[in-house]
Write an enzyme that holds these catalytic residues in place. Structure first.
Site, PDB file in Angstrom:
ATOM      1  N   TRP A 101      -2.423 -65.895  78.038  1.00  0.00           N
ATOM      2  CA  TRP A 101      -3.402 -66.762  79.015  1.00  0.00           C
ATOM      3  C   TRP A 101      -4.429 -67.215  77.759  1.00  0.00           C
ATOM      4  O   TRP A 101      -4.862 -68.451  78.057  1.00  0.00           O
ATOM      5  CB  TRP A 101      -4.027 -66.112  80.051  1.00  0.00           C
ATOM      6  CG  TRP A 101      -3.197 -65.798  81.022  1.00  0.00           C
ATOM      7  CD1 TRP A 101      -2.650 -64.474  81.490  1.00  0.00           C
ATOM      8  CD2 TRP A 101      -2.259 -66.591  81.700  1.00  0.00           C
ATOM      9  NE1 TRP A 101      -1.855 -64.709  82.404  1.00  0.00           N
ATOM     10  CE2 TRP A 101      -1.411 -65.869  82.593  1.00  0.00           C
ATOM     11  CE3 TRP A 101      -1.970 -68.063  81.902  1.00  0.00           C
ATOM     12  CZ2 TRP A 101      -0.564 -66.333  83.729  1.00  0.00           C
ATOM     13  CZ3 TRP A 101      -1.302 -68.774  82.789  1.00  0.00           C
ATOM     14  CH2 TRP A 101      -0.388 -67.926  83.397  1.00  0.00           C
ATOM     15  N   ASP A 171     -12.295 -65.730  80.575  1.00  0.00           N
ATOM     16  CA  ASP A 171     -11.453 -65.871  81.476  1.00  0.00           C
ATOM     17  C   ASP A 171     -11.323 -64.257  82.055  1.00  0.00           C
ATOM     18  O   ASP A 171     -11.002 -63.379  81.426  1.00  0.00           O
ATOM     19  CB  ASP A 171     -10.014 -66.205  80.940  1.00  0.00           C
ATOM     20  CG  ASP A 171      -8.907 -66.055  81.905  1.00  0.00           C
ATOM     21  OD1 ASP A 171      -9.301 -65.583  83.271  1.00  0.00           O
ATOM     22  OD2 ASP A 171      -7.743 -66.611  81.896  1.00  0.00           O
ATOM     23  N   LYS A 195      -5.735 -63.298  91.778  1.00  0.00           N
ATOM     24  CA  LYS A 195      -5.435 -61.968  91.210  1.00  0.00           C
ATOM     25  C   LYS A 195      -6.253 -60.850  91.994  1.00  0.00           C
ATOM     26  O   LYS A 195      -5.538 -59.834  92.407  1.00  0.00           O
ATOM     27  CB  LYS A 195      -5.642 -61.625  89.626  1.00  0.00           C
ATOM     28  CG  LYS A 195      -5.048 -63.070  88.665  1.00  0.00           C
ATOM     29  CD  LYS A 195      -3.751 -62.634  88.722  1.00  0.00           C
ATOM     30  CE  LYS A 195      -3.000 -63.993  88.369  1.00  0.00           C
ATOM     31  NZ  LYS A 195      -3.170 -64.513  87.021  1.00  0.00           N
TER      32      LYS A 195
HETATM   33  C1  LIG Z   1      -3.173 -65.837  86.383  1.00  0.00           C
HETATM   34  C2  LIG Z   1      -3.934 -66.042  85.106  1.00  0.00           C
HETATM   35  C3  LIG Z   1      -4.107 -67.367  84.617  1.00  0.00           C
HETATM   36  C4  LIG Z   1      -3.593 -68.588  85.324  1.00  0.00           C
HETATM   37  O1  LIG Z   1      -3.924 -68.663  86.837  1.00  0.00           O
HETATM   38  P1  LIG Z   1      -3.701 -70.071  87.425  1.00  0.00           P
HETATM   39  O2  LIG Z   1      -4.700 -69.798  88.645  1.00  0.00           O
HETATM   40  O3  LIG Z   1      -2.134 -69.773  88.002  1.00  0.00           O
HETATM   41  O4  LIG Z   1      -3.631 -71.211  86.741  1.00  0.00           O
HETATM   42  C5  LIG Z   1      -5.018 -67.516  83.624  1.00  0.00           C
HETATM   43  N1  LIG Z   1      -5.522 -66.361  83.087  1.00  0.00           N
HETATM   44  C6  LIG Z   1      -5.420 -65.191  83.396  1.00  0.00           C
HETATM   45  C7  LIG Z   1      -6.047 -63.882  82.669  1.00  0.00           C
HETATM   46  C8  LIG Z   1      -4.372 -64.697  84.357  1.00  0.00           C
HETATM   47  O5  LIG Z   1      -4.126 -63.636  84.754  1.00  0.00           O
END
Ligand SMILES: *Cc1c(COP(=O)(O)O)cnc(C)c1O
Length: 360
Positions: A101, A171, A195
């Site tokens: 990511w 993030d 998540k």
């Molecule tokens: C799942 C995830 C993403 C991507 O998320 P989307 O909403 O599908 O774009 C980005 N960063 C992390 C750390 C993730 O776990």
């Protein structure tokens, strides 16, 4: 009806209470005669839902007045572009690449300027967090970017990097609301909600107010300007109403559970059950450096692909779903987010013990 223990990395398990409440309100939300899915985002009813969701989130995270909370579409991945578009004034940013990511975010930023990879753990399949105490931060960097909990690899920063005075952007998709967090350490902290918080399709971005300006990169679409969304209270266009509603319920659930300090304690207990077993097992072992282990995503392997597959199949038959590791790394991964009950982890450990005995 029978519910499984769902160890999916995302979309992931939600508190059963929240799902039941939503079910009860499905056809008639609090006497208004319609579902939240059917109501105007400009209605008084929905205004209450979004206002209350924001207030509860602010309380949970202790978000200071000078930070805006935005409910945005496009998931976490759209932030990979939206952040440079809004912050890359010098067209320079530093990225710490600790997994897929972070790598995707770094690659996306290269479209907008110079994105420097100032540290990485790719040399050991992202199984650790690099030392970030004295990195070569670029003097003209607009920000330093991290992915705080690496969903696929199961690592988490223990201490935030020393950014040498530069803005930190993080993030936190897979550790959002899993423990208390000091928002003031970040310029922007954001996460996709599927998540650890709610349904898919939305990201919550918490942004220091002075970063929300008209001074964005030329050509930035209206929808991609943080200011557009901030000025409109996340209602510039039709937002993901249903998702905001469910997230709001999860915030209430978290408050009822005792808030984030209580969640941290609970999450540490759950993770310890699994890690202690992995450390003592002769069949299974964890793949991450101990100091950097995530509380939320626990990857493990047997060292034998066929045995891994046999385990995943047997686990699924016994009601433990989505334990297969990410397609790029193989093995297994148990995501044990806030809504995974302690009993779920206890039952999984019991099942793993039994599997080990039978396959010794
Ligand atoms: C799942 C995830 C993403 C991507 O998320 P989307 O909403 O599908 O774009 C980005 N960063 C992390 C750390 C993730 O776990």
């Amino acid at each position: 009806m029978s519910r499984v223990y769902n160890f999916s990395a995302g979309p992931a398990v939600l508190p059963e209470e929240v799902l039941k409440e939503a079910q009860e309100e499905m056809l008639d939300y609090r006497g208004c005669g319609m579902s939240v899915m059917e109501m105007s985002h400009r209605s008084k009813m929905f205004d209450n839902i979004i206002q209350e969701a924001e207030a509860d989130l602010r309380e949970l995270l202790n978000i200071p007045e000078d930070y805006k909370v935005l409910f945005l579409q496009g998931g976490a991945s759209l932030q990979f572009a939206q952040i440079p578009m809004n912050l890359m004034k010098n067209r320079v940013a530093d990225y710490i690449v600790t997994g897929q990511w972070a790598k995707k975010a770094w690659q996306e930023a290269q479209k907008f300027g110079t994105a420097n990879k100032i540290a990485s753990s790719e040399d050991k399949t992202y199984s650790y967090i690099p030392d970030c105490s004295d990195l070569p931060i670029s003097p003209d960097a607009d920000y330093v970017y991290i992915c705080e909990n690496n969903t696929i690899y199961g690592t988490k920063y223990r201490t935030l990097p020393n950014t040498k005075g530069k803005l930190l952007v993080a993030d936190v998709s897979s550790c959002f609301l899993s423990e208390p967090m000091d928002v003031t350490k970040y310029g922007i902290v954001y996460g996709g909600v599927q998540k650890n918080i709610g349904p898919a399709g939305m990201v919550i971005s918490i942004i220091r107010q002075d970063l929300i300006t008209d001074d964005v990169l030329p050509g930035t679409p209206t929808m991609m300007k943080f200011k557009t969304q901030a000025d409109a209270g996340s209602l510039y266009n039709t937002p993901n109403c249903w998702c905001i509603y469910i997230c709001g319920k999860v915030f209430k659930w978290l408050k009822k559970m005792g808030g984030l300090a209580a969640m941290k304690e609970r999450n540490e207990k759950k993770a310890k059950l699994l890690y202690d077993f992995l450390d003592s097992s002769s069949l299974f072992h964890g793949t991450v450096v101990k100091e950097d282990r995530s509380l939320m995503n626990v990857p493990f392997v047997t060292g034998d692909k066929e045995m891994d597959a046999k385990f995943v199949k047997a686990a699924s038959e016994a009601g433990f779903e989505n334990l297969k590791g990410h397609r790029t790394v193989g093995g297994m991964r148990a995501s044990i987010y806030n809504a995974m009950p302690t009993e779920g982890v206890e039952a999984l450990v019991e099942f793993m013990k039994k599997f080990e005995e039978e396959n010794a």
